[in-house]
Motif scaffolding. Sequence first.
Motif, PDB file in Angstrom:
ATOM      1  N   SER A  84       0.859  -1.190   0.000  1.00 23.26           N
ATOM      2  CA  SER A  84       0.000   0.000   0.000  1.00 23.26           C
ATOM      3  C   SER A  84       0.890   1.232   0.000  1.00 23.26           C
ATOM      4  O   SER A  84       1.825   1.334   0.788  1.00 23.26           O
ATOM      5  CB  SER A  84      -0.915   0.014   1.234  1.00 23.26           C
ATOM      6  OG  SER A  84      -0.180  -0.211   2.430  1.00 23.26           O
ATOM      7  N   SER A  85       0.590   2.153  -0.889  1.00 25.11           N
ATOM      8  CA  SER A  85       1.390   3.371  -1.016  1.00 25.11           C
ATOM      9  C   SER A  85       0.466   4.549  -1.348  1.00 25.11           C
ATOM     10  O   SER A  85       0.233   4.855  -2.496  1.00 25.11           O
ATOM     11  CB  SER A  85       2.441   3.230  -2.104  1.00 25.11           C
ATOM     12  OG  SER A  85       3.158   4.440  -2.275  1.00 25.11           O
ATOM     13  N   THR A  86       0.012   5.177  -0.265  1.00 26.41           N
ATOM     14  CA  THR A  86       0.073   4.694   1.100  1.00 26.41           C
ATOM     15  C   THR A  86      -1.338   4.484   1.617  1.00 26.41           C
ATOM     16  O   THR A  86      -2.288   5.090   1.124  1.00 26.41           O
ATOM     17  CB  THR A  86       0.771   5.708   2.042  1.00 26.41           C
ATOM     18  OG1 THR A  86       0.031   6.931   2.030  1.00 26.41           O
ATOM     19  CG2 THR A  86       2.192   5.968   1.642  1.00 26.41           C
ATOM     20  N   LEU A  87      -1.423   3.638   2.649  1.00 20.98           N
ATOM     21  CA  LEU A  87      -2.673   3.458   3.365  1.00 20.98           C
ATOM     22  C   LEU A  87      -2.745   4.490   4.472  1.00 20.98           C
ATOM     23  O   LEU A  87      -1.801   4.636   5.256  1.00 20.98           O
ATOM     24  CB  LEU A  87      -2.715   2.047   3.962  1.00 20.98           C
ATOM     25  CG  LEU A  87      -3.999   1.634   4.673  1.00 20.98           C
ATOM     26  CD1 LEU A  87      -5.127   1.456   3.663  1.00 20.98           C
ATOM     27  CD2 LEU A  87      -3.769   0.346   5.450  1.00 20.98           C
ATOM     28  N   ASN A  88      -3.827   5.237   4.528  1.00 23.05           N
ATOM     29  CA  ASN A  88      -3.984   6.220   5.598  1.00 23.05           C
ATOM     30  C   ASN A  88      -4.240   5.474   6.908  1.00 23.05           C
ATOM     31  O   ASN A  88      -5.302   4.890   7.124  1.00 23.05           O
ATOM     32  CB  ASN A  88      -5.117   7.182   5.272  1.00 23.05           C
ATOM     33  CG  ASN A  88      -4.713   8.162   4.193  1.00 23.05           C
ATOM     34  OD1 ASN A  88      -3.922   9.067   4.423  1.00 23.05           O
ATOM     35  ND2 ASN A  88      -5.230   7.964   2.984  1.00 23.05           N
ATOM     36  N   ALA A  89      -3.240   5.533   7.772  1.00 22.11           N
ATOM     37  CA  ALA A  89      -3.183   4.620   8.910  1.00 22.11           C
ATOM     38  C   ALA A  89      -4.167   4.953  10.023  1.00 22.11           C
ATOM     39  O   ALA A  89      -4.440   4.102  10.868  1.00 22.11           O
ATOM     40  CB  ALA A  89      -1.767   4.613   9.490  1.00 22.11           C
ATOM     41  N   LEU A  90      -4.699   6.161  10.044  1.00 23.64           N
ATOM     42  CA  LEU A  90      -5.430   6.616  11.224  1.00 23.64           C
ATOM     43  C   LEU A  90      -6.936   6.571  11.080  1.00 23.64           C
ATOM     44  O   LEU A  90      -7.651   6.989  11.988  1.00 23.64           O
ATOM     45  CB  LEU A  90      -5.000   8.052  11.569  1.00 23.64           C
ATOM     46  CG  LEU A  90      -3.495   8.275  11.712  1.00 23.64           C
ATOM     47  CD1 LEU A  90      -3.221   9.700  12.149  1.00 23.64           C
ATOM     48  CD2 LEU A  90      -2.870   7.284  12.666  1.00 23.64           C
ATOM     49  N   TRP A  91      -7.461   6.077   9.983  1.00 22.07           N
ATOM     50  CA  TRP A  91      -8.895   6.097   9.771  1.00 22.07           C
ATOM     51  C   TRP A  91      -9.630   4.917  10.378  1.00 22.07           C
ATOM     52  O   TRP A  91     -10.854   4.815  10.268  1.00 22.07           O
ATOM     53  CB  TRP A  91      -9.204   6.171   8.269  1.00 22.07           C
ATOM     54  CG  TRP A  91      -8.744   7.457   7.649  1.00 22.07           C
ATOM     55  CD1 TRP A  91      -8.300   8.584   8.292  1.00 22.07           C
ATOM     56  CD2 TRP A  91      -8.670   7.749   6.260  1.00 22.07           C
ATOM     57  NE1 TRP A  91      -7.954   9.550   7.396  1.00 22.07           N
ATOM     58  CE2 TRP A  91      -8.170   9.066   6.129  1.00 22.07           C
ATOM     59  CE3 TRP A  91      -8.971   7.037   5.104  1.00 22.07           C
ATOM     60  CZ2 TRP A  91      -7.971   9.681   4.889  1.00 22.07           C
ATOM     61  CZ3 TRP A  91      -8.768   7.631   3.874  1.00 22.07           C
ATOM     62  CH2 TRP A  91      -8.277   8.946   3.774  1.00 22.07           C
ATOM     63  N   ASP A 113       3.622  -5.934   1.945  1.00 22.81           N
ATOM     64  CA  ASP A 113       4.400  -4.802   2.452  1.00 22.81           C
ATOM     65  C   ASP A 113       3.411  -3.761   2.967  1.00 22.81           C
ATOM     66  O   ASP A 113       2.550  -3.281   2.212  1.00 22.81           O
ATOM     67  CB  ASP A 113       5.265  -4.173   1.353  1.00 22.81           C
ATOM     68  CG  ASP A 113       6.456  -5.034   0.992  1.00 22.81           C
ATOM     69  OD1 ASP A 113       7.002  -5.697   1.884  1.00 22.81           O
ATOM     70  OD2 ASP A 113       6.846  -5.056  -0.198  1.00 22.81           O
ATOM     71  N   VAL A 114       3.519  -3.413   4.238  1.00 25.64           N
ATOM     72  CA  VAL A 114       2.571  -2.489   4.872  1.00 25.64           C
ATOM     73  C   VAL A 114       3.108  -1.065   4.705  1.00 25.64           C
ATOM     74  O   VAL A 114       4.048  -0.657   5.379  1.00 25.64           O
ATOM     75  CB  VAL A 114       2.386  -2.832   6.358  1.00 25.64           C
ATOM     76  CG1 VAL A 114       1.455  -1.815   7.020  1.00 25.64           C
ATOM     77  CG2 VAL A 114       1.841  -4.250   6.512  1.00 25.64           C
ATOM     78  N   GLY A 115       2.508  -0.315   3.795  1.00 22.89           N
ATOM     79  CA  GLY A 115       2.899   1.073   3.569  1.00 22.89           C
ATOM     80  C   GLY A 115       1.875   2.005   4.184  1.00 22.89           C
ATOM     81  O   GLY A 115       0.705   2.016   3.782  1.00 22.89           O
ATOM     82  N   LEU A 116       2.303   2.793   5.164  1.00 28.15           N
ATOM     83  CA  LEU A 116       1.385   3.643   5.916  1.00 28.15           C
ATOM     84  C   LEU A 116       1.770   5.112   5.786  1.00 28.15           C
ATOM     85  O   LEU A 116       2.945   5.451   5.678  1.00 28.15           O
ATOM     86  CB  LEU A 116       1.402   3.255   7.402  1.00 28.15           C
ATOM     87  CG  LEU A 116       1.062   1.805   7.731  1.00 28.15           C
ATOM     88  CD1 LEU A 116       1.217   1.562   9.222  1.00 28.15           C
ATOM     89  CD2 LEU A 116      -0.345   1.452   7.274  1.00 28.15           C
ATOM     90  N   GLY A 117       0.769   5.970   5.833  1.00 24.65           N
ATOM     91  CA  GLY A 117       1.000   7.406   5.805  1.00 24.65           C
ATOM     92  C   GLY A 117      -0.094   8.127   6.574  1.00 24.65           C
ATOM     93  O   GLY A 117      -1.022   7.507   7.106  1.00 24.65           O
ATOM     94  N   LEU A 118       0.024   9.437   6.610  1.00 28.51           N
ATOM     95  CA  LEU A 118      -0.936  10.270   7.330  1.00 28.51           C
ATOM     96  C   LEU A 118      -1.949  10.934   6.403  1.00 28.51           C
ATOM     97  O   LEU A 118      -2.907  11.535   6.877  1.00 28.51           O
ATOM     98  CB  LEU A 118      -0.194  11.354   8.122  1.00 28.51           C
ATOM     99  CG  LEU A 118       0.689  10.844   9.256  1.00 28.51           C
ATOM    100  CD1 LEU A 118       1.457  12.007   9.888  1.00 28.51           C
ATOM    101  CD2 LEU A 118      -0.142  10.125  10.304  1.00 28.51           C
ATOM    102  N   GLY A 119      -1.748  10.828   5.099  1.00 28.53           N
ATOM    103  CA  GLY A 119      -2.615  11.581   4.201  1.00 28.53           C
ATOM    104  C   GLY A 119      -2.323  13.060   4.294  1.00 28.53           C
ATOM    105  O   GLY A 119      -1.437  13.506   5.016  1.00 28.53           O
ATOM    106  N   TRP A 120      -3.088  13.841   3.538  1.00 28.29           N
ATOM    107  CA  TRP A 120      -2.843  15.282   3.521  1.00 28.29           C
ATOM    108  C   TRP A 120      -4.138  16.091   3.475  1.00 28.29           C
ATOM    109  O   TRP A 120      -4.114  17.314   3.569  1.00 28.29           O
ATOM    110  CB  TRP A 120      -1.995  15.646   2.300  1.00 28.29           C
ATOM    111  CG  TRP A 120      -2.633  15.196   1.007  1.00 28.29           C
ATOM    112  CD1 TRP A 120      -2.458  13.988   0.398  1.00 28.29           C
ATOM    113  CD2 TRP A 120      -3.563  15.919   0.201  1.00 28.29           C
ATOM    114  NE1 TRP A 120      -3.232  13.916  -0.745  1.00 28.29           N
ATOM    115  CE2 TRP A 120      -3.911  15.094  -0.895  1.00 28.29           C
ATOM    116  CE3 TRP A 120      -4.140  17.191   0.294  1.00 28.29           C
ATOM    117  CZ2 TRP A 120      -4.802  15.492  -1.874  1.00 28.29           C
ATOM    118  CZ3 TRP A 120      -5.037  17.590  -0.689  1.00 28.29           C
ATOM    119  CH2 TRP A 120      -5.348  16.739  -1.766  1.00 28.29           C
ATOM    120  N   MET A 121      -5.294  15.398   3.371  1.00 25.21           N
ATOM    121  CA  MET A 121      -6.541  16.112   3.135  1.00 25.21           C
ATOM    122  C   MET A 121      -7.404  16.138   4.398  1.00 25.21           C
ATOM    123  O   MET A 121      -7.899  15.103   4.848  1.00 25.21           O
ATOM    124  CB  MET A 121      -7.325  15.469   1.986  1.00 25.21           C
ATOM    125  CG  MET A 121      -8.436  16.362   1.460  1.00 25.21           C
ATOM    126  SD  MET A 121      -9.603  15.469   0.383  1.00 25.21           S
ATOM    127  CE  MET A 121      -8.520  14.740  -0.831  1.00 25.21           C
TER     128      MET A 121
END
Length: 315
Positions: A84-91, A113-121
């Motif tokens: 995942s590039s990227t999965l929004n981890a906090l939802w 492969d666990v790809g995590l991010g915070l998003g931007w929106m």
Amino acid sequence: MRIGFSVPQFGPFADPHRSAGMCAAMEALGCDSLWVADRLLAPVVPPDGYAGGKPMPVRYGTHLDPLLALGVAASATGRVRLGSSTLNALWQPPPVLARALTTLDLISRGRLDVGLGLGWMQEEYEAAGVPWRGRGARLEETLDVLEAVWRPGTVVHSGALWRITESTVLPKPCQRPRPPILLGGFTAAALERVGRRADGWLGASMPLPFFHGLWAVAVEAAERAGRDPAALRRVFRVNPEVTATEAAPGEAHQRGTVRQICDHLRVMCGAETDEVLVDLQLTTDSPEHFLDLAAQFLAELGEPAPSRPSGSPRP
């Protein structure tokens, strides 16, 4: 260099049956990995921070769930890595996220492969009912919970946001000690977190001075934490605008002929473990053209990179 492509999941490609066939075709072409992205909504009024106020692509309003799309890709393939590039981890709460990711690792027989991010929106956070403020701290504790759920034995966690009483949480992932965790982001704080606790960085094709400055932050953070920076993976995403004629040299990180774009990616990839992720979903509406472009990128990126003198440092 490893070569990956996007899982078809947006706009005209938001059809699980079509996506499955295309994933199987890309594996047959010889790619190394397939990656999903995460989009919850596409505001009609351009959100802050998007492309200088330009409208979002219409197709971002039509999307398959990233984890379910990754399950489709897992069932349609047998060799490629899946990420995942990227999965929004906090939802979603981290125990729920851990359960879904564990299931995917088992479905894929250890290819996740666990790809995590915070998003931007911010609009997406509001729709998900998740606070916008404090995202970095929420991600840190999310990673703590994932680690707790995935390590052997019973699970216990007590943090500022979540508490898990000692519990049995089975099954564990197929991969040991856990699936690789890669983190996205383009700020100093994000790169510091990559160096300190991730297995790698989900980056992007970008002008080289910007790239070198960001990567230096991760290297320094890894060294401070007693980790080997050379062990960190790097995956560089490009959403290319493919042109028939050459674009200006300064645009080659995202726009130009297939060869121009690949030449820039080859310069960015300084280690054999580096990977490129080519997302073709904004480039074409046609599955046939999508697969033809994928074959072109594979052919170009499969060529040997220009040799560097022995002992040259990793960029």
